[in-house]
Motif scaffolding. Structure first.
Motif, PDB file in Angstrom:
ATOM      1  N   VAL A 110       0.839  -1.207   0.000  1.00 58.23           N
ATOM      2  CA  VAL A 110       0.000   0.000   0.000  1.00 58.23           C
ATOM      3  C   VAL A 110       0.871   1.254   0.000  1.00 58.23           C
ATOM      4  CG1 VAL A 110      -1.562   1.388   1.452  1.00 58.23           C
ATOM      5  CG2 VAL A 110      -2.112  -0.990   0.959  1.00 58.23           C
ATOM      6  N   GLN A 111       1.940   1.238   0.776  1.00 61.48           N
ATOM      7  CA  GLN A 111       2.829   2.399   0.824  1.00 61.48           C
ATOM      8  C   GLN A 111       3.545   2.621  -0.518  1.00 61.48           C
ATOM      9  OE1 GLN A 111       5.074   2.944   4.749  1.00 61.48           O
ATOM     10  NE2 GLN A 111       4.297   0.863   4.959  1.00 61.48           N
ATOM     11  N   ILE A 112       3.929   1.525  -1.167  1.00 62.02           N
ATOM     12  CA  ILE A 112       4.557   1.631  -2.491  1.00 62.02           C
ATOM     13  C   ILE A 112       3.552   2.232  -3.473  1.00 62.02           C
ATOM     14  CG2 ILE A 112       5.600   0.363  -4.426  1.00 62.02           C
ATOM     15  CD1 ILE A 112       6.379  -1.830  -2.282  1.00 62.02           C
ATOM     16  N   CYS A 113       2.294   1.780  -3.399  1.00 63.46           N
ATOM     17  CA  CYS A 113       1.243   2.293  -4.287  1.00 63.46           C
ATOM     18  C   CYS A 113       0.964   3.778  -4.037  1.00 63.46           C
ATOM     19  CB  CYS A 113      -0.052   1.492  -4.122  1.00 63.46           C
ATOM     20  SG  CYS A 113       0.015  -0.156  -4.839  1.00 63.46           S
ATOM     21  N   LEU A 114       0.952   4.188  -2.775  1.00 56.88           N
ATOM     22  CA  LEU A 114       0.731   5.608  -2.452  1.00 56.88           C
ATOM     23  C   LEU A 114       1.838   6.472  -3.078  1.00 56.88           C
ATOM     24  CD1 LEU A 114      -0.353   5.326   1.294  1.00 56.88           C
ATOM     25  CD2 LEU A 114      -1.794   6.180  -0.572  1.00 56.88           C
ATOM     26  N   ALA A 115       3.067   5.974  -3.005  1.00 52.59           N
ATOM     27  CA  ALA A 115       4.196   6.697  -3.602  1.00 52.59           C
ATOM     28  C   ALA A 115       4.057   6.749  -5.115  1.00 52.59           C
ATOM     29  CB  ALA A 115       5.509   6.020  -3.217  1.00 52.59           C
ATOM     30  N   LEU A 116       3.732   5.610  -5.724  1.00 53.32           N
ATOM     31  CA  LEU A 116       3.634   5.548  -7.183  1.00 53.32           C
ATOM     32  C   LEU A 116       2.471   6.399  -7.690  1.00 53.32           C
ATOM     33  CD1 LEU A 116       4.914   4.368  -9.704  1.00 53.32           C
ATOM     34  CD2 LEU A 116       3.385   2.398  -9.498  1.00 53.32           C
ATOM     35  N   ASN A 182       2.787   4.285 -18.202  1.00 51.77           N
ATOM     36  CA  ASN A 182       2.568   4.023 -16.772  1.00 51.77           C
ATOM     37  C   ASN A 182       2.182   2.570 -16.482  1.00 51.77           C
ATOM     38  OD1 ASN A 182       0.060   4.425 -18.005  1.00 51.77           O
ATOM     39  ND2 ASN A 182      -0.887   5.134 -16.134  1.00 51.77           N
ATOM     40  N   LYS A 183       1.636   1.875 -17.479  1.00 53.09           N
ATOM     41  CA  LYS A 183       1.256   0.475 -17.270  1.00 53.09           C
ATOM     42  C   LYS A 183       2.485  -0.445 -17.213  1.00 53.09           C
ATOM     43  CE  LYS A 183      -3.131   1.192 -16.850  1.00 53.09           C
ATOM     44  NZ  LYS A 183      -4.162   0.558 -17.675  1.00 53.09           N
ATOM     45  N   SER A 184       3.616   0.026 -17.751  1.00 51.29           N
ATOM     46  CA  SER A 184       4.861  -0.733 -17.598  1.00 51.29           C
ATOM     47  C   SER A 184       5.346  -0.641 -16.148  1.00 51.29           C
ATOM     48  CB  SER A 184       5.943  -0.195 -18.541  1.00 51.29           C
ATOM     49  OG  SER A 184       5.537  -0.318 -19.887  1.00 51.29           O
ATOM     50  N   ASP A 185       5.127   0.509 -15.520  1.00 52.74           N
ATOM     51  CA  ASP A 185       5.410   0.647 -14.081  1.00 52.74           C
ATOM     52  C   ASP A 185       4.534  -0.321 -13.272  1.00 52.74           C
ATOM     53  OD1 ASP A 185       7.391   2.585 -14.188  1.00 52.74           O
ATOM     54  OD2 ASP A 185       6.094   4.258 -13.605  1.00 52.74           O
ATOM     55  N   ILE A 186       3.279  -0.483 -13.711  1.00 55.05           N
ATOM     56  CA  ILE A 186       2.345  -1.377 -12.996  1.00 55.05           C
ATOM     57  C   ILE A 186       2.824  -2.828 -13.092  1.00 55.05           C
ATOM     58  CG2 ILE A 186      -0.033  -2.269 -12.930  1.00 55.05           C
ATOM     59  CD1 ILE A 186       0.203   0.616 -11.865  1.00 55.05           C
ATOM     60  N   TRP A 187       3.330  -3.219 -14.261  1.00 62.58           N
ATOM     61  CA  TRP A 187       3.897  -4.574 -14.422  1.00 62.58           C
ATOM     62  C   TRP A 187       5.050  -4.775 -13.430  1.00 62.58           C
ATOM     63  CZ3 TRP A 187       3.022  -8.920 -17.581  1.00 62.58           C
ATOM     64  CH2 TRP A 187       4.053  -9.869 -17.582  1.00 62.58           C
ATOM     65  N   ALA A 188       5.956  -3.787 -13.368  1.00 62.62           N
ATOM     66  CA  ALA A 188       7.098  -3.877 -12.451  1.00 62.62           C
ATOM     67  C   ALA A 188       6.630  -3.931 -10.999  1.00 62.62           C
ATOM     68  CB  ALA A 188       8.035  -2.683 -12.668  1.00 62.62           C
ATOM     69  N   LEU A 189       5.545  -3.210 -10.699  1.00 62.54           N
ATOM     70  CA  LEU A 189       4.939  -3.258  -9.369  1.00 62.54           C
ATOM     71  C   LEU A 189       4.483  -4.690  -9.060  1.00 62.54           C
ATOM     72  CD1 LEU A 189       3.872  -1.446  -6.965  1.00 62.54           C
ATOM     73  CD2 LEU A 189       1.730  -1.282  -8.243  1.00 62.54           C
ATOM     74  N   GLY A 190       3.921  -5.356 -10.059  1.00 66.45           N
ATOM     75  CA  GLY A 190       3.521  -6.761  -9.913  1.00 66.45           C
ATOM     76  C   GLY A 190       4.719  -7.652  -9.626  1.00 66.45           C
ATOM     77  N   SER A 248      -4.894   0.850 -13.109  1.00 69.93           N
ATOM     78  CA  SER A 248      -4.083   2.013 -12.718  1.00 69.93           C
ATOM     79  C   SER A 248      -3.785   1.875 -11.233  1.00 69.93           C
ATOM     80  CB  SER A 248      -4.863   3.303 -12.961  1.00 69.93           C
ATOM     81  OG  SER A 248      -5.964   3.367 -12.069  1.00 69.93           O
ATOM     82  N   VAL A 249      -2.818   2.633 -10.753  1.00 72.65           N
ATOM     83  CA  VAL A 249      -2.476   2.545  -9.324  1.00 72.65           C
ATOM     84  C   VAL A 249      -3.644   3.036  -8.462  1.00 72.65           C
ATOM     85  CG1 VAL A 249      -1.276   4.775  -9.135  1.00 72.65           C
ATOM     86  CG2 VAL A 249      -0.600   2.886  -7.658  1.00 72.65           C
ATOM     87  N   GLY A 250      -4.423   4.004  -8.996  1.00 73.35           N
ATOM     88  CA  GLY A 250      -5.598   4.487  -8.262  1.00 73.35           C
ATOM     89  C   GLY A 250      -6.641   3.408  -8.074  1.00 73.35           C
ATOM     90  N   SER A 251      -6.894   2.623  -9.132  1.00 69.63           N
ATOM     91  CA  SER A 251      -7.902   1.569  -9.009  1.00 69.63           C
ATOM     92  C   SER A 251      -7.394   0.388  -8.172  1.00 69.63           C
ATOM     93  CB  SER A 251      -8.373   1.088 -10.386  1.00 69.63           C
ATOM     94  OG  SER A 251      -7.330   0.471 -11.089  1.00 69.63           O
ATOM     95  N   ILE A 252      -6.072   0.220  -8.107  1.00 72.28           N
ATOM     96  CA  ILE A 252      -5.504  -0.799  -7.206  1.00 72.28           C
ATOM     97  C   ILE A 252      -5.838  -0.426  -5.764  1.00 72.28           C
ATOM     98  CG2 ILE A 252      -3.346  -1.762  -6.266  1.00 72.28           C
ATOM     99  CD1 ILE A 252      -2.143  -1.400  -9.121  1.00 72.28           C
ATOM    100  N   LEU A 253      -5.633   0.846  -5.425  1.00 67.55           N
ATOM    101  CA  LEU A 253      -5.899   1.312  -4.052  1.00 67.55           C
ATOM    102  C   LEU A 253      -7.388   1.313  -3.722  1.00 67.55           C
ATOM    103  CD1 LEU A 253      -3.289   4.214  -3.883  1.00 67.55           C
ATOM    104  CD2 LEU A 253      -3.314   2.189  -2.399  1.00 67.55           C
ATOM    105  N   ASP A 254      -8.241   1.282  -4.747  1.00 62.75           N
ATOM    106  CA  ASP A 254      -9.695   1.230  -4.529  1.00 62.75           C
ATOM    107  C   ASP A 254     -10.170  -0.145  -4.052  1.00 62.75           C
ATOM    108  OD1 ASP A 254     -10.700   3.730  -4.917  1.00 62.75           O
ATOM    109  OD2 ASP A 254     -11.141   3.481  -7.038  1.00 62.75           O
ATOM    110  N   ARG A 255      -9.350  -1.158  -4.209  1.00 57.39           N
ATOM    111  CA  ARG A 255      -9.777  -2.510  -3.808  1.00 57.39           C
ATOM    112  C   ARG A 255      -9.975  -2.561  -2.296  1.00 57.39           C
ATOM    113  NH1 ARG A 255      -7.938  -6.835  -7.932  1.00 57.39           N
ATOM    114  NH2 ARG A 255      -7.850  -5.547  -9.796  1.00 57.39           N
ATOM    115  N   PRO A 256     -11.133  -3.077  -1.849  1.00 59.17           N
ATOM    116  CA  PRO A 256     -11.465  -3.034  -0.408  1.00 59.17           C
ATOM    117  C   PRO A 256     -10.375  -3.577   0.509  1.00 59.17           C
ATOM    118  CG  PRO A 256     -13.371  -3.739  -1.665  1.00 59.17           C
ATOM    119  CD  PRO A 256     -12.231  -3.651  -2.641  1.00 59.17           C
ATOM    120  N   PHE A 257      -9.693  -4.665   0.108  1.00 56.24           N
ATOM    121  CA  PHE A 257      -8.705  -5.258   1.017  1.00 56.24           C
ATOM    122  C   PHE A 257      -7.442  -4.406   1.136  1.00 56.24           C
ATOM    123  CE2 PHE A 257      -6.861  -6.755  -2.871  1.00 56.24           C
ATOM    124  CZ  PHE A 257      -5.607  -7.295  -2.619  1.00 56.24           C
TER     125      PHE A 257
END
Length: 322
Positions: A110-116, A182-190, A248-257
């Motif tokens: 979550v902290q990595i996502c907030l930064a990204l 930005n979706k290449s960053d998302i792959w690297a995040l994965g 997107s990183v925003g929609s990742i953070l939208d996930r309830p868990f």
């Protein structure tokens, strides 16, 4: 470099050396990135100066703070805060095969996502997300570092080729020589999330050709069922071969868990009950994360119990973060 006293070399990254130094002015320890720009065309040098100026304006609790930069003797020096907890790569290796708890993984993630999100919201791409570029402070806070530096130096094709290292984090589109977004960053995040779950790289092979083939196919060993379906499902989304299908990183953070964890990184220690209105408790620290301070006014009609709408639990914070 006159203002700093060298302590030791702490690493050699894709684009230069990392040196631990002590400031002669304030006595604090910093990390200086030394990047060789000798021979770089003047236009590219100018671009690098512009880019570093953008990086210097970045201010976020989950991003390594840049202090200053200067050029000397054919090198560009970037001074940044020192994260005493080391990087995530070393933390993963120190586990010796013992898996992290899901709680720990999600708190870091979550902290990595907030930064990204902070980076992407400013139309900047990181371009070099990997566990070696994610750092831990003394108190265990996660901080993302080294963003933008890769873009500064990508204008020098020769340097990019010689310094790329083992590309475990490359997305399929980069392997196919398509533009970075930005979706290449998302792959690297994965790739980083997978590493935290398995203590291994998602894509490994004995040579470059086979590694590229694995990445393009998107084939990786499954994550242990020890972890939740939510986590494993998210990973599958991050590793979608078509970049448009990745969230997107925003929609990742939208996930309830994940959403339910954001507040602990937005809210500081709570004051005595009744001493500060709830809105202030949320908005004061939220400014550090780029969250707007505006609070929506509720009309008198909306306050009536009969007309009150049910609370939607998985949206408010992510709306604020946008």
């Amino acid at each position: 470099m006159d203002k700093y006293e060298k302590v030791k070399k702490i690493g050699e990254g894709s684009f230069g050396k990392a040196i631990l130094v002590k400031s002669k002015e304030d006595g604090h320890q910093y990390v200086i990135k030394e990047i060789g720009i000798f021979g770089m065309p003047s236009k590219a040098r100018q671009e690098s100066r512009k880019e570093v100026a953008v990086l210097a304006k970045m201010s976020h609790p989950n991003i390594v703070q840049y202090k200053e930069s200067f050029e000397e003797g054919g090198s560009l020096y970037i001074v940044m805060d020192y994260c005493e907890g080391g990087d995530l790569f070393k933390k993963i290796n120190a586990q010796k095969g013992l898996l992290f708890s899901e709680e720990q993984i999600l708190d870091w993630f979550v902290q990595i996502c907030l930064a990204l999100k902070h980076v992407h919201d400013r139309k900047i791409l990181h371009r070099d997300i990997k566990s070696q570029n994610i750092f831990l402070t003394k108190d265990g806070t996660v901080q993302l570092g080294d963003f933008g530096i890769a873009r500064v130096l990508n204008s020098t094709v020769e340097l990019a080729r010689t310094c790329i290292g083992t590309p475990y984090y490359l997305s399929p589109e980069i392997c196919e020589n398509k533009p970075y977004n930005n979706k290449s960053d998302i792959w690297a995040l994965g790739c980083v999330l997978y590493e935290m779950c398995t203590l291994k790289h998602a894509f490994e092979a004995g040579n470059m050709k086979n590694l590229v083939l694995k990445i393009i196919r998107g084939s990786y060993p499954p994550v242990s069922v020890h972890y939740s379906q939510d986590l494993r499902s998210l990973l599958a989304q991050l590793f979608k071969r078509n970049p448009r299908e990745r969230p997107s990183v925003g929609s990742i953070l939208d996930r309830p868990f994940l959403y339910c964890r954001i507040e602990r990184f937005l809210t500081p220690q709570r004051p005595a009950p009744g001493s500060i209105p709830l809105a202030q408790k949320i908005t004061k620290p939220a400014t550090k994360y780029g969250v707007p301070l505006t609070v929506r006014k509720v009309s008198d009609a909306a306050k009536k119990p009969a007309e009150r709408k049910p609370v939607v639990k998985n949206k408010p914070v992510s709306r604020l973060l946008k």
